[in-house]
Design an enzyme around this catalytic site. Structure first.
Site, mmCIF file in Angstrom:
data_model
loop_
_atom_site.group_PDB
_atom_site.id
_atom_site.type_symbol
_atom_site.label_atom_id
_atom_site.label_comp_id
_atom_site.label_asym_id
_atom_site.label_seq_id
_atom_site.Cartn_x
_atom_site.Cartn_y
_atom_site.Cartn_z
ATOM 1 C CG PHE A 1 -2.145 0.877 1.074
ATOM 2 C CD1 PHE A 1 -3.037 0.706 0.031
ATOM 3 C CD2 PHE A 1 -2.399 1.871 2.006
ATOM 4 C CE1 PHE A 1 -4.145 1.529 -0.097
ATOM 5 C CE2 PHE A 1 -3.512 2.681 1.903
ATOM 6 C CZ PHE A 1 -4.381 2.511 0.845
ATOM 7 N N GLY A 2 1.903 1.226 -0.849
ATOM 8 C CA GLY A 2 2.685 2.436 -1.064
ATOM 9 C C GLY A 2 2.010 3.314 -2.093
ATOM 10 C CB ILE B 1 1.933 1.346 -7.059
ATOM 11 C CG1 ILE B 1 3.109 1.975 -7.799
ATOM 12 C CG2 ILE B 1 1.087 0.494 -8.004
ATOM 13 C CD1 ILE B 1 4.127 0.979 -8.310
ATOM 14 C CB THR C 1 1.507 -4.519 -12.104
ATOM 15 O OG1 THR C 1 0.880 -3.996 -10.910
ATOM 16 C CG2 THR C 1 0.430 -4.927 -13.088
ATOM 17 N NE ARG D 1 11.425 -5.550 -10.223
ATOM 18 C CZ ARG D 1 11.066 -4.412 -10.791
ATOM 19 N NH1 ARG D 1 9.798 -4.224 -11.137
ATOM 20 N NH2 ARG D 1 11.950 -3.471 -11.035
ATOM 21 C CD GLU E 1 10.500 -9.573 -16.137
ATOM 22 O OE1 GLU E 1 11.188 -8.575 -16.467
ATOM 23 O OE2 GLU E 1 9.554 -9.504 -15.341
ATOM 24 C CG HIS F 1 8.742 -5.776 -16.350
ATOM 25 N ND1 HIS F 1 9.668 -6.442 -15.594
ATOM 26 C CD2 HIS F 1 8.398 -4.680 -15.630
ATOM 27 C CE1 HIS F 1 9.892 -5.787 -14.469
ATOM 28 N NE2 HIS F 1 9.124 -4.712 -14.466
#
Length: 312
Positions: free
Chosen positions: A148-149, A151, A230, A232, A260, A279
């Site tokens: 809950f930062g 983003i 979305t 890591r 990736e 990504h």
């Protein structure tokens, strides 16, 4: 990002000489050669494995020269060994909040694709198929946020606009931010996943968050849950998400992966109904401007003796 970088390079005037290449290469030898004698290197789009790090910094006894890496992202721990650089006094910087809105918007783009399957329906109509499909309502559903930062809070604001209920795993959550967005704080991550109709991951990758989402929590998602990542891939226990999704009762949309680019033989590709993007959640014009400015500011701060955005 060439033009945004050029716009910000005046910040280094009278501070450092800049060597900038405008072509794209991931070749390690080319990167090392082009960085010859550099005191600081901007790291964007390529990993710095230990062998490369040794040559950059002289950890192998060679003539190392780099004393600062300015990383153009937030998940620097998956690109550079922070403990090793800290041990040898080499600074690593990352950036913060440059793409909060971009990632939050992409999160909802993925969620809406799961809910309404616009991409598939578009292809079917173009092929002459008018069958259509029933949608999945978001209004009134509970979205559970792990993280809950900046983003996570941006996602919560969008969810509020859709009339959704928002629950948040209560770990280091700013209580004022939570109260302002009307979220329900839940202490146990597994309990959050069990209660949620949609689960979305928004933790940064740090030493303490690597593998923090385990198979135990994922097993608590109910059949029919929609799962989004979305953030890591490394914040999930290795192999756990693939194992959970292959059971076929949870639908998912992912922008990040353990490897990736995603290999053609990766079992995730066999998950029914999965939505995969490469990504790109952070990538838009606004984010490019913020990212490049912070990278250049990190370099300026290093040479000026400051501590801007130090990650290690």
């Amino acid at each position: 990002m060439i033009e945004p970088f050029r716009t910000n390079l005046p910040l280094l005037r009278d501070v450092a000489r800049v060597r900038m290449y405008t072509d794209c290469t991931m070749d390690e030898e080319t990167i090392l050669t082009r960085s010859a004698d550099a005191d600081a290197v901007m790291v964007i789009g390529f990993h710095v494995p230990d062998a490369m790090l040794d040559r950059f910094c002289g950890f192998d006894g060679g003539p190392g020269h780099v004393r600062c890496f300015a990383f153009g992202g937030t998940g620097v721990a998956s690109y550079i060994d922070l403990a090793r650089t800290r041990e040898h006094g080499v600074r690593v910087c990352n950036i913060v909040h440059y793409g909060d809105h971009a990632v939050a918007e992409h999160t909802f783009a993925l969620l809406l694709e799961l809910a309404r399957e616009v991409g598939r329906l578009n292809a079917e109509v173009r092929a002459g198929d008018w069958t259509g499909a029933d949608g999945y309502a978001l209004h009134g559903k509970t979205i559970g946020l792990v993280g809950f930062g900046g983003i996570g809070q941006a996602v919560a604001r969008i969810a509020n606009g859709f009339g959704m209920k928002v629950a948040v795993w209560n770990s280091h959550v700013d209580p004022m931010a939570a109260a302002g967005l009307g979220v329900d704080l839940i202490d146990d991550m597994g309990d959050l996943m069990e209660r949620s109709d949609i689960v979305s991951l928004h933790l940064p990758l740090l030493a303490e968050t690597a593998g923090i989402v385990t198979i135990r929590e994922l097993d608590q998602m109910r059949p029919g849950t929609l799962f989004l990542n979305t953030a890591r891939a490394e914040i999930v226990e290795p192999g756990a998400l693939t194992a959970r999704l292959l059971r076929g009762d949870v639908r998912a949309a992912l922008d990040v992966y353990e490897r990736e680019p995603l290999p053609l033989d990766d079992p995730l590709r066999r998950v029914p109904g999965i939505v995969l993007t490469p990504h790109v959640a952070w990538r838009n014009d606004e984010a490019y401007v913020g990212l490049t400015r912070q990278v250049v500011q990190s370099i300026r701060s290093f040479f000026a003796g400051g501590d801007f955005n130090v990650a290690n």
